[in-house]
Motif scaffolding. Structure first.
Motif, PDB file in Angstrom:
ATOM      1  N   GLY A 170       0.815  -1.215   0.000  1.00  0.00           N
ATOM      2  CA  GLY A 170       0.000   0.000   0.000  1.00  0.00           C
ATOM      3  C   GLY A 170       0.843   1.257   0.000  1.00  0.00           C
ATOM      4  O   GLY A 170       0.538   2.235  -0.698  1.00  0.00           O
ATOM      5  N   SER A 171       1.912   1.254   0.769  1.00  0.00           N
ATOM      6  CA  SER A 171       2.798   2.422   0.839  1.00  0.00           C
ATOM      7  C   SER A 171       3.514   2.637  -0.485  1.00  0.00           C
ATOM      8  O   SER A 171       3.712   3.780  -0.916  1.00  0.00           O
ATOM      9  CB  SER A 171       3.812   2.239   1.972  1.00  0.00           C
ATOM     10  OG  SER A 171       3.162   2.126   3.225  1.00  0.00           O
ATOM     11  N   ALA A 172       3.914   1.540  -1.133  1.00  0.00           N
ATOM     12  CA  ALA A 172       4.574   1.652  -2.442  1.00  0.00           C
ATOM     13  C   ALA A 172       3.621   2.251  -3.471  1.00  0.00           C
ATOM     14  O   ALA A 172       3.998   3.145  -4.245  1.00  0.00           O
ATOM     15  CB  ALA A 172       5.066   0.279  -2.896  1.00  0.00           C
ATOM     16  N   ILE A 173       2.383   1.786  -3.485  1.00  0.00           N
ATOM     17  CA  ILE A 173       1.394   2.294  -4.440  1.00  0.00           C
ATOM     18  C   ILE A 173       1.077   3.755  -4.154  1.00  0.00           C
ATOM     19  O   ILE A 173       1.068   4.599  -5.067  1.00  0.00           O
ATOM     20  CB  ILE A 173       0.119   1.439  -4.384  1.00  0.00           C
ATOM     21  CG1 ILE A 173       0.410   0.026  -4.888  1.00  0.00           C
ATOM     22  CG2 ILE A 173      -0.992   2.076  -5.216  1.00  0.00           C
ATOM     23  CD1 ILE A 173      -0.722  -0.959  -4.661  1.00  0.00           C
ATOM     24  N   PHE A 174       0.816   4.079  -2.899  1.00  0.00           N
ATOM     25  CA  PHE A 174       0.478   5.453  -2.540  1.00  0.00           C
ATOM     26  C   PHE A 174       1.661   6.387  -2.806  1.00  0.00           C
ATOM     27  O   PHE A 174       1.481   7.520  -3.260  1.00  0.00           O
ATOM     28  CB  PHE A 174       0.074   5.527  -1.067  1.00  0.00           C
ATOM     29  CG  PHE A 174      -0.444   6.876  -0.649  1.00  0.00           C
ATOM     30  CD1 PHE A 174      -1.721   7.274  -0.992  1.00  0.00           C
ATOM     31  CD2 PHE A 174       0.356   7.739   0.078  1.00  0.00           C
ATOM     32  CE1 PHE A 174      -2.201   8.525  -0.614  1.00  0.00           C
ATOM     33  CE2 PHE A 174      -0.107   8.986   0.465  1.00  0.00           C
ATOM     34  CZ  PHE A 174      -1.393   9.387   0.113  1.00  0.00           C
ATOM     35  N   GLY A 175       2.868   5.904  -2.523  1.00  0.00           N
ATOM     36  CA  GLY A 175       4.054   6.710  -2.785  1.00  0.00           C
ATOM     37  C   GLY A 175       4.199   7.034  -4.261  1.00  0.00           C
ATOM     38  O   GLY A 175       4.540   8.163  -4.627  1.00  0.00           O
ATOM     39  N   ALA A 176       3.928   6.038  -5.113  1.00  0.00           N
ATOM     40  CA  ALA A 176       4.009   6.271  -6.554  1.00  0.00           C
ATOM     41  C   ALA A 176       2.940   7.255  -7.009  1.00  0.00           C
ATOM     42  O   ALA A 176       3.210   8.147  -7.833  1.00  0.00           O
ATOM     43  CB  ALA A 176       3.855   4.947  -7.293  1.00  0.00           C
ATOM     44  N   LEU A 177       1.738   7.114  -6.508  1.00  0.00           N
ATOM     45  CA  LEU A 177       0.658   8.038  -6.869  1.00  0.00           C
ATOM     46  C   LEU A 177       1.015   9.469  -6.487  1.00  0.00           C
ATOM     47  O   LEU A 177       0.837  10.407  -7.277  1.00  0.00           O
ATOM     48  CB  LEU A 177      -0.647   7.618  -6.183  1.00  0.00           C
ATOM     49  CG  LEU A 177      -1.301   6.336  -6.712  1.00  0.00           C
ATOM     50  CD1 LEU A 177      -2.440   5.921  -5.782  1.00  0.00           C
ATOM     51  CD2 LEU A 177      -1.828   6.544  -8.128  1.00  0.00           C
ATOM     52  N   ALA A 178       1.531   9.637  -5.278  1.00  0.00           N
ATOM     53  CA  ALA A 178       1.917  10.973  -4.809  1.00  0.00           C
ATOM     54  C   ALA A 178       3.056  11.534  -5.645  1.00  0.00           C
ATOM     55  O   ALA A 178       3.058  12.713  -6.013  1.00  0.00           O
ATOM     56  CB  ALA A 178       2.310  10.920  -3.337  1.00  0.00           C
ATOM     57  N   HIS A 179       4.027  10.697  -5.942  1.00  0.00           N
ATOM     58  CA  HIS A 179       5.158  11.115  -6.771  1.00  0.00           C
ATOM     59  C   HIS A 179       4.680  11.586  -8.138  1.00  0.00           C
ATOM     60  O   HIS A 179       5.142  12.603  -8.671  1.00  0.00           O
ATOM     61  CB  HIS A 179       6.134   9.947  -6.919  1.00  0.00           C
ATOM     62  CG  HIS A 179       7.314  10.247  -7.784  1.00  0.00           C
ATOM     63  ND1 HIS A 179       7.316   9.982  -9.132  1.00  0.00           N
ATOM     64  CD2 HIS A 179       8.529  10.783  -7.496  1.00  0.00           C
ATOM     65  CE1 HIS A 179       8.486  10.340  -9.651  1.00  0.00           C
ATOM     66  NE2 HIS A 179       9.236  10.826  -8.680  1.00  0.00           N
ATOM     67  N   GLY A 180       3.733  10.842  -8.716  1.00  0.00           N
ATOM     68  CA  GLY A 180       3.229  11.192 -10.036  1.00  0.00           C
ATOM     69  C   GLY A 180       2.461  12.493 -10.069  1.00  0.00           C
ATOM     70  O   GLY A 180       2.411  13.166 -11.104  1.00  0.00           O
TER      71      GLY A 180
END
Length: 214
Positions: free
Chosen positions: A106-116
């Motif tokens: 979940g943290s990896a997915i959310f981190g990528a979304l935020a980064h994008g």
């Protein structure tokens, strides 16, 4: 679960490193890492394209799950693996295995979304750090609870993330920074927040408080 994640990181990195040195895979193995980055690493430009067009091809959606296992170098992967084992040990002793996996993924997915949403100059994101920072968020949650039980200042629980962010700032000032820290911070915040729900008894406590307010 933590050992399984570590072995996956180690296995892929071993293939890329040995391949780049010509030890395995033959001549074509030299380009394995670059090919993996192009195929499995996360790219903010692709995310913006998907959101703009409302099209979500599986080959791009899967990047949210695969990018933590693609690293830029052996050192990049080694540091991620060491922190994963350290944080995972503390969190895994309290959380159930599925909860550890949920925090990391979940943290990896959310981190990528935020980064994008923020990154424009450097669209590529790779490495396990957002997921690892999610585990740091869970570790911080456990420390936060423990300090509360002891009647001590709970803000001390955030000392580790403060130190790590300070270290990243120092490296950015000395060697130049990038936008990957956005994904790390987002992963930490997600891991900390999710811990309220997936920690043992966490959802029961939250539901009890909501019922009391109702």
């Amino acid at each position: 679960m933590v050992v399984a994640l570590f072995l996956m990181i180690l296995g892929f990195e071993a293939a890329y490193t040995l391949g780049s040195q010509g030890i395995v895979g033959g001549p074509q193995a030299v380009g394995w890492r670059q090919a993996a980055i192009q195929t499995y690493a996360y790219n903010a430009d692709i995310q913006r394209w998907m959101l703009a067009n409302g099209i979500y091809p599986f080959e791009h959606v899967i990047r949210y799950i695969t990018y933590p296992f693609v690293h830029a170098s052996f050192t990049h992967a080694a540091f991620a693996g060491v922190i994963l084992l350290a944080m995972g040990k503390f969190v895994g002793e309290v959380f159930r295995q599925w909860a550890v996996a949920a925090v990391f993924a979940g943290s990896a997915i959310f981190g990528a979304l935020a980064h994008g949403m923020v990154a424009h100059e450097q669209p590529w994101l790779m490495g396990a750090y957002p997921g690892v920072y999610g585990l740091i968020g869970s570790f911080t949650y456990l420390m936060w609870l423990r300090l509360g039980e002891l009647g001590e200042r709970q803000v001390r629980a955030f000392s580790l993330i403060g130190f790590l962010m300070g270290l990243q700032l120092l490296f950015a000032l000395l060697f130049g920074g990038d936008s990957m820290w956005i994904a790390d911070v987002a992963g930490f915040c997600f891991g900390f927040a999710l811990s309220f729900f997936v920690a043992p008894g966490g959802w029961t406590k939250i539901r009890a408080k909501l019922q009391q307010r109702g």
